[in-house]
Design an enzyme around this catalytic site. Structure first.
Site, mmCIF file in Angstrom:
data_model
loop_
_atom_site.group_PDB
_atom_site.id
_atom_site.type_symbol
_atom_site.label_atom_id
_atom_site.label_comp_id
_atom_site.label_asym_id
_atom_site.label_seq_id
_atom_site.Cartn_x
_atom_site.Cartn_y
_atom_site.Cartn_z
ATOM 1 N N THR A 166 23.769 101.560 -46.580
ATOM 2 C CA THR A 166 25.063 101.758 -47.247
ATOM 3 C C THR A 166 25.276 100.788 -48.386
ATOM 4 O OG1 THR A 166 26.097 102.676 -45.257
ATOM 5 C CG2 THR A 166 27.571 101.695 -46.876
ATOM 6 N N THR B 187 23.670 99.305 -41.803
ATOM 7 C CA THR B 187 24.239 98.653 -40.618
ATOM 8 C C THR B 187 23.971 99.417 -39.330
ATOM 9 O OG1 THR B 187 26.381 99.753 -40.953
ATOM 10 C CG2 THR B 187 26.096 97.568 -41.950
ATOM 11 N N ASP B 188 23.544 100.683 -39.420
ATOM 12 C CA ASP B 188 23.307 101.466 -38.204
ATOM 13 C C ASP B 188 22.354 100.760 -37.253
ATOM 14 O OD1 ASP B 188 24.972 103.503 -38.973
ATOM 15 O OD2 ASP B 188 23.373 104.892 -39.554
#
Length: 324
Positions: A9, A83-84
């Site tokens: 992201t 960030t997943d």
């Protein structure tokens, strides 16, 4: 200092749904105040993928690149990614990192097209931490929202909040305040893997979560296709009674690790004694995960299996890796 971009992201732009498109140089160039940090940056784009598409082999290759950089004189590293999977990739980097130089992993919850995008602030904070003498010797860190987390503790607990990351067991290691690094909770123990065989493919290790009413009939099917299995049990490490025979048979053939699905606290080892309790399962050959959550336990088992399949060695490694 190395700055390595993996995508995510923090690097996403677009109009009909964002996707990774910014290079690591683009990210660095967009950070106000970065020139004020006492660090010479060596910037590389290593991958350009969403966090969900990264693999353990990507991280293993990245760890080798970082090791080469540290041997060549780099005094720290910052990795930007989605960030997943930060809580998992950072833990693998921590397991594979033996040097004193800090590795800091960061990302963003709001992409650059949004008002209040947090990527530049997180990248500035991460470079600041990686350049700090206070971050040396404590392994891989996750820095987001001005909080400094140990890779072995950190969890993503919210889908969209800029403050999505927490460390349920022990809290953050520290914070940034007015651009200064404050370590207030330095870990007393650091674990690194025995040097894994990089020439061996990572073995398939599965994760199966206990849920109400599941009879466990899929467990034999999974176990037959895996080199190792992690069970995310209820509470302190419980499963339905119907699972017991399946797990005992699986543990006789492959390593089976018992963790908790709760995401915080340690599994128990001797409180309960009913069929499917933690005491019963450990007596049937399962390996306790200690305070490791199930996601990290799976990765630890997967990398340990590149060096040994001996149950005693695996039990000892999990005990050492989860020492407070």
């Amino acid at each position: 200092m190395l700055v390595i971009g993996l995508g995510g992201t923090i690097a996403m732009t677009g109009t009909a749904g964002v996707s990774p498109s910014l290079s690591a140089h683009d990210l660095v160039d967009a950070v106000p105040g970065l020139a004020g940090v006492d660090a010479d940056l060596d910037v590389h784009t290593f991958r350009s993928r969403p966090g969900a598409s990264l693999t353990a082999d990507d991280v293993r290759e990245l760890a080798g690149l970082l090791t080469e950089g540290f041997a060549g004189g780099a005094d720290g590293a910052v990795v930007t990614q989605g960030t997943d999977t930060i809580e998992e990739t950072a833990y693998v980097l921590d397991l594979l990192h033996r040097a004193d130089q800090p590795i800091v992993v960061t990302g963003a919850m709001r992409n650059p097209t949004l008002a209040g995008a947090d990527g530049p602030a997180n990248l500035l904070a991460s470079v600041t931490v990686a350049a700090s003498r206070y971050a040396r010797g404590i392994g891989c860190l996750v820095v987001i929202a001005d909080e400094i987390h140990a890779a072995a503790r950190v969890r993503k607990r919210h889908t969209t909040s800029p403050a999505a990351f927490v460390s349920p067991d022990g809290g953050p290691l520290g914070y940034l305040a007015e651009g200064q690094v404050r370590i207030v909770n330095r870990p007393s123990h650091r674990y690194a893997l025995p040097v894994p065989r990089s020439d061996r493919p990572l073995p398939p290790v599965g994760l199966y979560t206990a849920t109400l009413g599941d009879d466990g009939s899929l467990l034999p099917v999974l176990a037959d296709r895996l080199a190792g299995l992690v069970i995310a049990g209820f509470g302190v490490g419980h499963v339905p009674e119907t699972w017991v025979t399946h797990l005992q048979h699986a543990a006789a053939r492959i390593p089976v690790v018992l963790a908790s699905r709760t995401g915080a606290g340690s599994i128990a080892t001797g409180i309960y004694g009913f069929p499917g309790s933690e005491r019963d399962l450990l007596q049937r050959g399962l390996i306790p995960a200690g305070m490791l959550d199930a996601y990290k336990a799976r990765l630890l088992l997967q990398f340990l299996l590149t060096t040994t399949t001996d149950r005693g060695a695996l039990v000892a490694a999990f005990a050492e890796a989860t020492t407070p």
